[in-house]
Design an enzyme around this catalytic site. Sequence first.
Site, mmCIF file in Angstrom:
data_model
loop_
_atom_site.group_PDB
_atom_site.id
_atom_site.type_symbol
_atom_site.label_atom_id
_atom_site.label_comp_id
_atom_site.label_asym_id
_atom_site.label_seq_id
_atom_site.Cartn_x
_atom_site.Cartn_y
_atom_site.Cartn_z
ATOM 1 N N HIS A 76 0.817 -1.217 0.000
ATOM 2 C CA HIS A 76 0.000 0.000 0.000
ATOM 3 C C HIS A 76 0.849 1.264 0.000
ATOM 4 O O HIS A 76 0.366 2.345 -0.343
ATOM 5 C CB HIS A 76 -1.009 -0.009 1.160
ATOM 6 C CG HIS A 76 -0.448 0.278 2.513
ATOM 7 N ND1 HIS A 76 -0.185 -0.691 3.440
ATOM 8 C CD2 HIS A 76 -0.127 1.453 3.119
ATOM 9 C CE1 HIS A 76 0.262 -0.141 4.556
ATOM 10 N NE2 HIS A 76 0.312 1.171 4.382
ATOM 11 N N ASP A 109 0.284 -7.509 1.186
ATOM 12 C CA ASP A 109 0.700 -6.132 1.485
ATOM 13 C C ASP A 109 2.219 -6.007 1.596
ATOM 14 O O ASP A 109 2.739 -5.406 2.540
ATOM 15 C CB ASP A 109 0.031 -5.611 2.760
ATOM 16 C CG ASP A 109 0.086 -4.085 2.848
ATOM 17 O OD1 ASP A 109 0.320 -3.442 1.809
ATOM 18 O OD2 ASP A 109 -0.089 -3.545 3.960
ATOM 19 N N GLY A 189 3.070 6.289 8.724
ATOM 20 C CA GLY A 189 4.448 6.560 8.314
ATOM 21 C C GLY A 189 5.373 5.407 8.624
ATOM 22 O O GLY A 189 6.412 5.249 7.988
ATOM 23 N N ASN A 190 5.019 4.594 9.632
ATOM 24 C CA ASN A 190 5.786 3.383 9.922
ATOM 25 C C ASN A 190 5.502 2.260 8.915
ATOM 26 O O ASN A 190 6.242 1.267 8.865
ATOM 27 C CB ASN A 190 5.468 2.834 11.312
ATOM 28 C CG ASN A 190 6.261 3.501 12.421
ATOM 29 O OD1 ASN A 190 5.704 4.175 13.278
ATOM 30 N ND2 ASN A 190 7.580 3.310 12.399
ATOM 31 N N SER A 191 4.432 2.397 8.135
ATOM 32 C CA SER A 191 4.049 1.332 7.211
ATOM 33 C C SER A 191 5.207 0.940 6.302
ATOM 34 O O SER A 191 5.820 1.798 5.650
ATOM 35 C CB SER A 191 2.871 1.785 6.349
ATOM 36 O OG SER A 191 1.711 1.908 7.106
#
Length: 537
Positions: A76, A109, A189-191
Amino acid sequence: MLTASSIFAAAIVMFPAHSPEGSADRARVLAAQTARIQTIRKLSPTVACVFNKGEQGGGGSGVIIDADGYGLTNFHVVAGMLKERKGDIGLAGGRLIEMEVLGIDPGGDVAMFRIDPKEVSETAILGDSDELTVGDYTLALGNPFGLADDYSPTVTHGIISGLHRFQPGVRGALTYTDCIQVDTSINPGNSGGPLFDMAGRLVGINGRISVEERSRVNVGVGFAITINQIKRFMPMLRAGIATPHAAAGFTVRDQALKVLVDEIENDSAARLAGLRRGDELIRFAGRDIRCANDYLNVLGALPANWPVEVVYRRGEEVRCFDVRLAAMPLPKLTRDAPGHPKPSFDPYGPHPVTSKANRRAVRRAIDLFQHATNSKRVIDELGGVHARGARVLTGAADGSADKVDWKVALDVSLTSDAPAIPDEIEARVWATLFRAKSRSDRDAFEVIASDEVRDRIAVVLEQEVADGPPRRLAFDDETGDLLAVEFKHEGTGLSFRYEYGEFKTAGALRMPHARWIYRGKDLFAEDRFEEVTVLRK
């Protein structure tokens, strides 16, 4: 709330610094702190801030895992980059460089990217997420809320609070199966950023969080995709392939502390193997199944065409069968820009970036193979390889109970010009690989899938052959060992597969003992080479 710091502080208060016990405790606390700081310093250069090309707002995180510039992030995070397959990477110290988006796993993902290898200073070491235990400490590194102006990562520290979690896809979120639950703080933002154990090994990729209903702030529960799941897809991700997940062709339901088979597709491999509605599922792909979510967790972590064993109970009888799983359709992207009801391009289709990635993946696999087999000495010294033994095939092609004995005596040479039996074709495959040095030689190969051969993850190459059907070769993705060869024999039209077991050193050559499988009409035979010799020039 008890934290690691408060526990350490309490220990020091109980044993004053001037006492022997207090001095020892203080020394342990300082040693642990020093080790943690050193680990974080070493890991920080592996962490990346991931942005859409030319944009510095928002974005996600990633991690560099290979000296050749390969890295991992969430699908994503890169979904908006798929048209051009380009993005920007920010590395600690303020460096902003271009990246290529390679393979993508929309169902899991996960995505792989690549940067210029010259920009790589440190790489993350892949761990084993199956060794994790609830209560283990972890570190999450990334760029939450875009806090790092110089792209240096934010670090958070916490514990694993759950394993084998199933998170269904709701409100636009992707389904996460068999994932790691952490109380390590993960925020927007950690994704795509890394989850490390305290030894600095990469054990997961952070992706989902549980949030307070009216905001996007983590309430203390985050989820990471396990690195062991990602390893199964890694050969395809590296080669730039859009990777489908597995489908088993049957559903299950919980009933009275049992997991029962519910619906079965009529043309599924499971039905053909004998599975029926109402059977009790006991084990699937090597894991005990205690509830329906166990089954969904295991299935969701596997690529399409993955080999699995299914164990079930019918009445008092326990039965099992081996099967290759089918493929789930890739999820559809609903739009590529605001106002567009559907993408104006094929997000999963071929792209120049991914074509180059596939050629690099082929080169990597063959280079590893040649290194594993010490191929320079092999090419210099090889005169011929002879395998002696016998194969016996029993069964009938039409599925009847009559037995047909078919014996093939082996006397195989790599120098043979006109293969007449499958073993000679196999020998020619080895000869081709030993000599696959030029670009034209390697252009005959393409990475098409990943596979599991005797508990080893393999990258599968398909070789185009000018005078016959293509051959498929499976190499260990880490060591380069040739694990399997599959081809169709032109003379008989039969499909054959060799799966290799232990390797035997013969002079400069490492030749494997093989298991031979006929992959047609449920007929099979297997044995091992009785003798392998190398004839020097």
